[in-house]
Motif scaffolding. Structure first.
Motif: not given
Length: 402
Positions: A195-211, A213-224
């Motif tokens: 599902e994550c890959n599908r929405v990215k192909l549709c143009g979505a950014r997938v990030l947590s709120v901390d990412q 807001e700049g509190l975590k690295d947005p390049e890390i695309q793994s949320w446990g």
């Protein structure tokens, strides 16, 4: 989990004063619980169904209404062997209007579909997409509001489950001396790689709120893991915007989020019921946020009456919410006991052992292109009491304050 502008607007603060929050939350509980009985003559089955819906505890919005709603429609198409069960979890400013609209129209469209019994999967897909389009064209502003939908259609001994969003349906399965939970739906969130890959192909950014807001690295695309790391889940955002922030990847409504891949196409699973299936559960994510599917099945197995099981699960869910966070979600649960007409007892066992994980039932599983099933398992007040009127169910108006 909802939308960034809805009932679950961001990661929620945790604190150590769980007892204080729990005591405060007791004053705000209101629940609706109803029951009905239906039969499946073709299979000599009796269904005992109970529903409970409970408004969440929102200390910052004490007047906020319950955005969940449900539908239990027996004898669909005037056919005594066809029954429908659904839970709709609204979100956003007009979430209640969206969930009620979808509850009414979805079952109405299915009831008028002549292909329903010949091809339930096709009818399900058509009904979901048509309902979504009608909601877009209605007077309801669904630009940033919508609803998830978890529904179960019983046709004889065949159970068809259609899902959009992160609510869940679970089947109890007897395996030897155990009753095991098997998921009939897969939570549609960015925690799922497909599902994550599908929405990215549709143009979505997938990030947590901390990412965001700049509190975590947005390049890390793994949320446990969703069960352990769900307090700040990955969400969907426009490339150059701080919206819509949905923590789900499918819903009905949400016309803005639709532009970045949030679709109303359901995933439909099918299972043939037999004597090893004592009951099934359909519930909003307010139940499963802190209770695993196996925990829910273990609890239901302890109660001969589905009304009592509904109350116990709602109470435990409510309590778990207040142990982890400063508020609770709305909670809605449908429990259907499957009984043989020729035997007095429910087809279950006294044993409540389980493996702690919900397994996916996939005898027949329809997945839209670009998706695959990989269901996560997420992890009340014990004296909660509710009055349980026996009625033919739609949305009951009976309100109870314990």
């Amino acid at each position: 989990m909802g939308c960034i502008h809805g009932k679950c607007c961001c990661k929620h603060p945790k604190s150590s004063d769980g007892d204080n929050r729990e005591n405060l939350g007791k004053k705000h509980i209101s629940a609706v619980c109803s029951s009905c009985v239906a039969h499946v003559p073709s299979e000599n089955l009796k269904l005992e169904c109970s529903v409970l819906t409970q408004r969440g505890f929102y200390p910052e919005s004490p007047e906020k209404e319950n955005q969940d709603c449900y539908c239990v429609n027996t004898q669909l198409l005037d056919n005594p062997n066809v029954h429908f069960f659904g839970v709709f979890d609204g979100h956003g400013q007009f979430g209640t209007e969206c969930s009620v609209f979808v509850k009414d129209r979805l079952v109405e469209i299915m009831s008028n579909d002549p292909t329903l019994l010949d091809d339930p999967v096709k009818a399900y897909n058509s009904a979901f997409l048509t309902t979504n389009e009608e909601l877009h064209n209605s007077s309801i502003d669904d630009s940033m509001s919508g609803t998830t939908a978890i529904t179960a259609l019983l046709v004889g001994n065949m159970l068809y489950v259609a899902n959009v969003g992160d609510s869940r349906a679970v089947l109890a399965v007897k395996e030897g001396n155990r009753v095991v939970a098997r998921n009939l739906s897969s939570d549609q969130t960015p925690f799922r790689n497909d599902e994550c890959n599908r929405v990215k192909l549709c143009g979505a950014r997938v990030l947590s709120v901390d990412q965001v807001e700049g509190l975590k690295d947005p390049e890390i695309q793994s949320w446990g893991d969703e069960e352990k790391d769900g307090s700040d889940p990955p969400r969907l955002w426009f490339q150059n915007g701080m919206y819509p922030g949905t923590a789900f990847t499918r819903s009905i409504g949400d016309s803005i989020a639709e532009k970045i891949g949030v679709v109303a196409t359901p995933e439909v699973s099918t299972v043939q019921l037999n004597a090893n299936h004592p009951f099934f559960v359909v519930a909003s994510d307010g139940v499963f946020e802190f209770l695993s599917s196996q925990t829910v099945v273990d609890m239901v197995s302890k109660y001969p009456d589905p009304k009592d099981a509904c109350s116990a699960i709602a109470a435990k869910s409510y309590k778990r919410w207040l142990q982890h966070e400063t508020r609770t979600d709305d909670i809605t649960i449908i429990i259907v006991y499957i009984k043989d007409l020729f035997h007095s007892g429910v087809r279950t066992t006294d044993c409540c052992e389980g493996n702690g994980e919900g397994e996916m039932v996939s005898e027949v599983f329809y997945t839209p292109p670009g998706s695959e099933a990989s269901p996560p398992v997420r992890s009340g007040i014990s004296e909660l009491q509710s009055y349980h009127p026996t009625v033919s169910l739609y949305q009951s108006s009976q309100t109870v304050i314990p």
